[in-house]
Design a protein around this motif. Structure first.
Motif, short mmCIF file in Angstrom:
data_model
loop_
_atom_site.label_atom_id
_atom_site.label_comp_id
_atom_site.label_asym_id
_atom_site.label_seq_id
_atom_site.Cartn_x
_atom_site.Cartn_y
_atom_site.Cartn_z
N GLN A 95 0.81 -1.22 0.00
CA GLN A 95 0.00 0.00 0.00
C GLN A 95 0.85 1.27 0.00
OE1 GLN A 95 -3.26 0.23 -0.46
NE2 GLN A 95 -3.39 -2.01 -0.63
N LYS A 96 2.01 1.23 0.63
CA LYS A 96 2.87 2.42 0.64
C LYS A 96 3.35 2.76 -0.78
CE LYS A 96 4.55 2.25 5.39
NZ LYS A 96 5.76 2.17 6.28
N GLY A 97 3.60 1.71 -1.56
CA GLY A 97 3.98 1.95 -2.95
C GLY A 97 2.86 2.58 -3.74
N LEU A 98 1.66 2.06 -3.59
CA LEU A 98 0.50 2.65 -4.27
C LEU A 98 0.31 4.10 -3.85
CD1 LEU A 98 -2.07 -0.27 -4.03
CD2 LEU A 98 -1.18 0.73 -6.15
N GLN A 99 0.47 4.37 -2.56
CA GLN A 99 0.21 5.72 -2.05
C GLN A 99 1.17 6.73 -2.66
OE1 GLN A 99 -2.49 6.36 -0.01
NE2 GLN A 99 -1.99 8.46 -0.67
N TYR A 100 2.41 6.31 -2.94
CA TYR A 100 3.34 7.26 -3.57
C TYR A 100 2.79 7.73 -4.91
CZ TYR A 100 7.14 9.07 -6.35
OH TYR A 100 7.89 9.87 -7.18
N TYR A 101 2.29 6.81 -5.72
CA TYR A 101 1.80 7.20 -7.04
C TYR A 101 0.47 7.94 -6.96
CZ TYR A 101 5.66 4.41 -8.58
OH TYR A 101 6.94 3.93 -8.77
N ILE A 102 -0.32 7.65 -5.94
CA ILE A 102 -1.53 8.45 -5.71
C ILE A 102 -1.14 9.88 -5.37
CG2 ILE A 102 -3.49 8.79 -4.15
CD1 ILE A 102 -3.67 5.71 -3.97
N ASN A 103 -0.16 10.02 -4.48
CA ASN A 103 0.29 11.37 -4.08
C ASN A 103 0.86 12.12 -5.27
OD1 ASN A 103 -0.45 10.70 -1.48
ND2 ASN A 103 1.64 10.25 -0.80
N LYS A 148 -3.82 -5.25 -13.11
CA LYS A 148 -5.17 -5.15 -12.55
C LYS A 148 -5.17 -4.36 -11.25
CE LYS A 148 -9.11 -7.92 -11.01
NZ LYS A 148 -9.63 -9.29 -10.74
N VAL A 149 -4.20 -4.62 -10.39
CA VAL A 149 -4.09 -3.87 -9.13
C VAL A 149 -3.91 -2.38 -9.42
CG1 VAL A 149 -2.64 -3.48 -7.09
CG2 VAL A 149 -3.25 -5.81 -7.78
N CYS A 150 -3.03 -2.06 -10.35
CA CYS A 150 -2.80 -0.65 -10.69
C CYS A 150 -4.07 -0.01 -11.23
CB CYS A 150 -1.67 -0.53 -11.70
SG CYS A 150 -0.04 -0.94 -11.05
N PHE A 151 -4.76 -0.72 -12.12
CA PHE A 151 -5.99 -0.18 -12.69
C PHE A 151 -7.03 0.09 -11.60
CE2 PHE A 151 -4.97 -2.82 -16.72
CZ PHE A 151 -4.14 -1.81 -17.20
N GLU A 152 -7.18 -0.86 -10.69
CA GLU A 152 -8.19 -0.73 -9.64
C GLU A 152 -7.84 0.38 -8.66
OE1 GLU A 152 -9.85 -5.33 -9.29
OE2 GLU A 152 -8.13 -4.71 -8.06
N GLU A 153 -6.58 0.46 -8.27
CA GLU A 153 -6.19 1.39 -7.21
C GLU A 153 -5.85 2.79 -7.72
OE1 GLU A 153 -6.45 0.65 -4.05
OE2 GLU A 153 -6.98 -1.45 -4.41
N PRO A 156 -8.69 6.00 -10.68
CA PRO A 156 -9.30 7.32 -10.51
C PRO A 156 -8.35 8.49 -10.73
CG PRO A 156 -9.92 5.85 -8.71
CD PRO A 156 -8.81 5.17 -9.45
N TYR A 157 -7.05 8.21 -10.77
CA TYR A 157 -6.06 9.29 -10.83
C TYR A 157 -5.32 9.38 -12.16
CZ TYR A 157 -6.80 8.50 -5.85
OH TYR A 157 -7.38 8.31 -4.62
N VAL A 158 -5.43 8.36 -12.99
CA VAL A 158 -4.64 8.28 -14.22
C VAL A 158 -5.48 8.70 -15.43
CG1 VAL A 158 -3.35 6.76 -15.77
CG2 VAL A 158 -3.10 6.52 -13.29
N ASP A 159 -4.92 9.59 -16.24
CA ASP A 159 -5.62 10.11 -17.41
C ASP A 159 -5.31 9.33 -18.68
OD1 ASP A 159 -6.81 12.57 -16.13
OD2 ASP A 159 -4.69 12.96 -15.77
#
Length: 442
Positions: A95-103, A148-153, A156-159
């Motif tokens: 989750q910390k890895g995902l959060q970096y790209y969300i931020n 799939k994980v990247c798409f799901e998580e 909402p942020y990727v254009d």
């Protein structure tokens, strides 16, 4: 005085890749990639450099996004580090890895930049390489799980989504020539990697469409369309062979046209195709990205593995000895436009390495400015001739870890002082700012 004008809906972006800029290779749950391993191999990287710190974007992304905004960029193309999201390649999600790209994505949106995310820019988790890497079929399915994980998580942020960056480099530089990680020299593994990379792309797009996401999704190739060194029929054939083995083995399957006969019949190369593979690979996509740096000349040589040989060129070269051939970009764009029947295209990388030195706080990289202008002129000519070119991403936003070259080659329009991590926009950065603003006279 000349002028190059692009439509207002033309997308202007800059690009980087995770291992080249992020650093922080052992922070927040990230585990080793094949590039961490390769950098520890004696003699693999010039000067023994590695990506441990790189341009430290993992910690400095807000500063970098502000600079992109100051330079008027409309989009940032970055890659997601697979070892940050699924450190073991499959299974547990970090989750910390995902959060970096969300931020990072939120920061880009706050400054009005689009988020263009590449799922794979070469940093395969080492755990998967230990199982055979891209030379085994299971890696394609692991990639689909990761995608799939990247798409799901991150959906909402990727254009705009990109599946793979330059599968040519992964397959051939990584598994045939041994110049890139994992440093293998084995033709059989390289040919398997070509097919399994194609399959990975298709499987990821299937997962994307299942989720019903609406952002455009495509892939990125670095085409090699060398010109024949003469008008002799066998040299013209050599150019077709080079295009077939280095470009068409990726492009044609994407378009549902199978592997080229020049490879399967003339070169007697067999891909590990199973029933249904080619249909999976040919999933509908919204665009193709093109990375272009150079064009070479070739002659026929039946003693060579792929029946052609590169010969010297007359053009100016970059400090990597890459000949500068802007008109080659026009040829590539027209070929892709023809093969894809007008599919939207983007220049997802274009730029050059140069010996940049700060002088009194400025970096005067006129060589790079000329390079970019000449290639933008080729882009404009392609558009005028009917090619469906939608945008241009300069490579690279910043100086970074240039793979086997280490830190000895600088591609950035922003200079990085690797001792202090100071960012210094070069003249090319200000030139790009003017192009984006519509001031295109030179």
């Amino acid at each position: 005085m000349q002028k190059i004008e692009f439509n207002k809906d033309f997308l202007w972006g800059c690009a980087t890749a995770s291992y080249q800029v992020e650093g922080a290779i052992d922070e927040d749950g990230r585990k080793p990639s094949i590039w961490d391993t390769f950098c520890n191999k004696a003699g693999a990287i010039l000067h023994g450099d590695d990506g441990k710190i790189a341009a430290d974007q993992y910690h400095r992304y807000k500063e970098d996004v502000q600079l992109m905004s100051d330079l008027n960029f409309q989009a940032y193309r970055f890659s997601i580090a697979w070892p940050r999201i699924m450190p073991d390649g499959r299974g547990a999600v970090n989750q910390k890895g995902l959060q970096y790209y969300i931020n990072l994505s939120k920061e880009l949106h706050s400054k009005g930049l689009k988020v263009v995310a590449t799922l794979y820019h070469w940093d395969l988790p080492q755990a998967l390489q230990d199982e055979g890497g891209w030379a085994v079929r299971s890696t394609a399915y692991a990639f689909a799980e990761y995608a799939k994980v990247c798409f799901e998580e991150l959906g909402p942020y990727v254009d705009q989504w990109i599946t793979l960056n330059e599968p040519f480099c992964t397959a051939y530089l990584g598994y045939l020539y041994g110049e890139h990680a994992p440093g293998i020299k084995d033709q059989e593994q390289a040919i398997k990697a070509v097919h399994y990379l194609n399959l990975a792309h298709g499987l990821a797009v299937v997962e994307y469409h299942k989720l019903g996401l609406e952002a455009p999704i495509g892939t990125v190739l670095n085409p090699s369309l060398p010109r024949p060194a003469s008008r002799k029929a066998y040299d013209e054939k050599a150019a077709r062979y080079a295009r077939a083995i280095f470009t068409d083995v990726f492009l044609l399957p994407l378009m549902g046209k199978g592997y080229p006969q020049e490879v399967t019949k003339d070169m007697h190369i067999s891909f590990p195709v199973q029933t249904g593979d080619m249909e999976l690979i040919a999933q509908p996509i919204d665009f193709i990205g093109i990375n272009y740096y150079m064009e070479r000349a070739v002659v026929f040589d039946e003693s060579r593995l792929f029946l052609h040989r590169e010969v010297p060129s007359w053009q100016r070269t970059t400090n990597q000895d890459w000949p500068i051939v802007p008109y080659g970009l026009l040829r590539v764009l027209k070929y892709f436009d023809q093969v894809t029947d007008g599919l939207p295209l983007y220049i997802t990388e274009n730029g050059c390495a140069n010996d940049d030195v700060p002088i009194n706080g400025r970096v005067h990289d006129s060589f790079r400015c000329d390079y970019i202008i000449e290639h933008l002129a080729a882009c404009k000519q392609a558009i005028d001739e009917g090619v469906n070119l939608k945008g241009y991403f300069v490579w690279s936003f910043m100086d970074n870890f240039e793979w086997a070259w280490g830190y000895s080659r600088r591609f950035g329009i922003v200079y990085i002082d690797y001792e202090t991590q100071q960012r210094i926009p070069k003249d090319s950065a200000y030139m790009m700012r003017d192009f984006i603003a519509g001031y295109c006279e030179f």
